[in-house]
Design an enzyme around this catalytic site. Structure first.
Site, PDB file in Angstrom:
ATOM      1  CB  VAL A 117      -4.128  -1.026  -3.024  1.00  0.00           C
ATOM      2  CG1 VAL A 117      -4.732  -2.225  -3.692  1.00  0.00           C
ATOM      3  CG2 VAL A 117      -3.563  -1.361  -1.656  1.00  0.00           C
ATOM      4  N   GLY A 173      -0.948   4.131  -5.242  1.00  0.00           N
ATOM      5  CA  GLY A 173      -0.787   2.845  -5.913  1.00  0.00           C
ATOM      6  C   GLY A 173       0.080   2.928  -7.161  1.00  0.00           C
ATOM      7  CB  VAL A 185      -0.999  -0.002   1.190  1.00  0.00           C
ATOM      8  CG1 VAL A 185      -0.300  -0.236   2.505  1.00  0.00           C
ATOM      9  CG2 VAL A 185      -1.801   1.296   1.241  1.00  0.00           C
ATOM     10  CB  CYS A 186       2.319   3.546  -2.056  1.00  0.00           C
ATOM     11  SG  CYS A 186       1.683   3.801  -3.716  1.00  0.00           S
ATOM     12  CB  SER A 187       0.277   8.157  -1.627  1.00  0.00           C
ATOM     13  OG  SER A 187      -0.652   9.193  -1.584  1.00  0.00           O
TER      14      SER A 187
END
Lengths: 421, 116
Positions: B52, B26, B22-24
């Site tokens: 995502v 995706g 998970v990042c800001s």
């Protein structure tokens, strides 16, 4: 320099990230982000309506009204969509039913608007209150609606259904009492007592919006964003949580001016100002640094440059921030923080004196900066020139620091190679 | 032979690993997915890795994962991610900054191995 990073990490970061992670601000951020696809596609109809080529502009002129309808019903109703999104996110964060939270927020917001009777049409809602101009009202009303919902549910004040009733049906009745409290409450304030909530709330937030459009209002977010990224935190995500409603209000005023046929737009600093002119290749305009890395004598920097250039052109710069790294790296963090201040001042004055058109369109953020800037300004080729000038400035600012860092890495690489022999 | 392969893949240690990053938005994590996948394949590890953005995180989490990895730039949101991960009984960790990028594959795989 280590002290400096410690300062960011210990003093600056905790309150800012805490603020950005505050439940209500988080709901505002997520709710507004969910409306972005509509706003981006809707605002593109502005370009179709006012194409930068005179021949085309003449051609579409008779159909202006029709072409602008998708814009008016998406971007023009921004606050309406945001109100549902914010209510939904906030309710979910309390583990309440998201749809109920969204619908209650929407109803509460709509109740702040007074339907007008128009001959031959019937009742209509004035759309100006449902667009960017009503954004802050939508935010506050979503808070009111969901907090009342939560208050009542926590105290178990709700409509109880017999056990045989299926869950999904029972849930739809859960919002019955909250709606029965919220709707009369807002109705009495707005329609019975005649209190103008829109003017009241906008007057509170107006100074913030005005400040956001000044030179300090541009530089503060720029500096905070690069400082946060220099310690490896997503600066735009944190700062945007607070600033995005302001940026959207500024954007909406510009967009309304474009739709009304204005030549010069009122505001300089909606979000596209930062996105295309300052953050060329991502926060800190790192694509200029990546360009130098492509020609580096250090094999590591060269390899990283090759792997980072395509994402960089698409404004994705985590590979270089964490890879070079820029994060916690005293040499590369200096141009990363200082450069955008200079391009920020230059861009501000270029738009202040109308040498370059002010931004009015939201374009998808992964577009290369010159294309994004061209679209954002409704097709001003001078915007492309400004992006290239800013890129050149950033390249010049990065160069000496890049060289110093490269020298250090080359020495380390040669040392390693020597050891291996 | 077919039976043998089946038995082998059913064994816990060779079973496919499902990892959620998970990042800001995706976007950057998609690059990391590619790097990690390449490295894992090199070592004969079968993986399903998905990137995502924070908005889709909670909905995707219910699909069942062996590990959640949090991008370093959103590590300030770990507490929020953790709450949901704990509910889904999925271990969660922040990716080391050096492992987050197109060249970070080997480093990240090492971190993954320590966590799974």
């Amino acid at each position: 320099m280590n002290k400096f990073f410690k300062f960011i990490e210990k003093v600056l970061m905790p309150p800012m990230t805490k603020l950005a992670e505050q439940r209500h601000l988080r709901a505002v951020r997520d709710g507004i982000v969910s409306t972005m696809p509509l706003i981006i596609i809707g605002s593109f109809f502005l370009i179709f309506a006012f194409p930068p080529i005179p021949f085309l502009a003449e051609l579409v002129e008779p159909h202006l009204g029709t072409i602008l309808f998708p814009f008016r019903l998406t971007m023009g109703l921004m606050a309406l969509y945001a109100s549902y999104g914010i209510g939904h996110s906030l309710a979910k964060s309390y583990k309440l039913d998201g749809v109920s939270g969204g619908l209650l927020s929407l109803a509460t917001f709509l109740l702040t608007v007074t339907p007008q009777m128009v001959d031959e049409v019937g009742f209509v809602l004035p759309m100006d209150k449902l667009g960017g101009g009503g954004l802050f009202v939508a935010i506050i009303m979503a808070f009111v609606a969901v907090e009342i919902l939560r208050f009542l549910q926590e105290r178990n004040i709700m409509f109880k259904m017999p056990e045989e009733v299926p869950d999904s049906v029972a849930r739809s009745f859960e919002a019955l009492i909250p709606a029965g409290v919220i709707i009369p409450f807002v109705w009495i304030i707005v329609h019975v007592l005649g209190f103008d909530i829109h003017t009241f709330i906008m007057e509170i937030f107006r100074p913030l919006v005005t400040a956001g459009n000044t030179l300090p209002g541009v530089l503060v977010p720029i500096i905070l964003i690069t400082l946060l990224w220099a310690s490896g935190i997503h600066g735009v995500s944190v700062v945007g949580a607070v600033a995005r409603p302001i940026w959207l209000t500024l954007l909406d005023e510009n967009v309304e001016a474009v739709a009304a046929g204005a030549e010069v737009l009122p505001n300089i600093a909606p979000e596209p100002f930062f996105q295309w002119f300052i953050w060329i290749g991502g926060s800190g305009a790192t694509v200029a640094l990546v360009m130098w890395m492509l020609f580096s004598k250090s094999s590591y920097l060269k390899k990283l440059g090759k792997a980072s250039i395509i994402p960089g052109i698409c404004n994705i710069n985590e590979p270089v921030i964490f890879g070079a790294p820029i994060m916690l790296n005293p040499i590369l963090a200096i141009p990363f923080i200082l450069g955008p201040i200079i391009t920020g001042i230059l861009t501000y004055f270029a738009m202040y004196f109308n040498l370059v058109a002010r931004p009015s369109i939201l374009a998808p953020w992964t577009l290369p900066a010159p294309i994004g800037a061209y679209l954002a300004t409704g097709g001003d080729f001078r915007a492309v020139i400004l992006v290239l000038v800013n890129f050149a400035i950033m390249a010049a600012i990065y160069y000496p620091f890049f060289k110093a860092y490269e020298k250090k890495l080359v020495a380390e690489e040669q040392g390693e190679a020597g050891e291996q022999i | 032979m077919v039976l043998y392969v089946k038995q082998l893949t059913n064994r816990g240690d060779i079973r496919m690993k499902k990892i959620l990053i998970v990042c800001s938005g995706g976007m950057s994590s998609a690059i990391v997915v590619k790097a990690l996948k390449k490295e894992a394949t090199k070592e004969g590890m079968e993986t399903e890795i998905k990137a995502v953005g924070t908005g889709e995180y909670e909905d995707t989490l219910s699909n069942g994962w062996d590990l959640v990895l949090v991008a370093p730039q959103v590590r300030h949101r770990l507490d929020v991610f953790k709450e949901a991960a704990e509910e889904a009984e999925t271990p969660i960790a922040v990716i080391d900054a050096q492992g987050y990028g197109p060249l970070g594959g080997p480093k990240l795989l090492q971190q993954v191995k320590e966590l799974i």
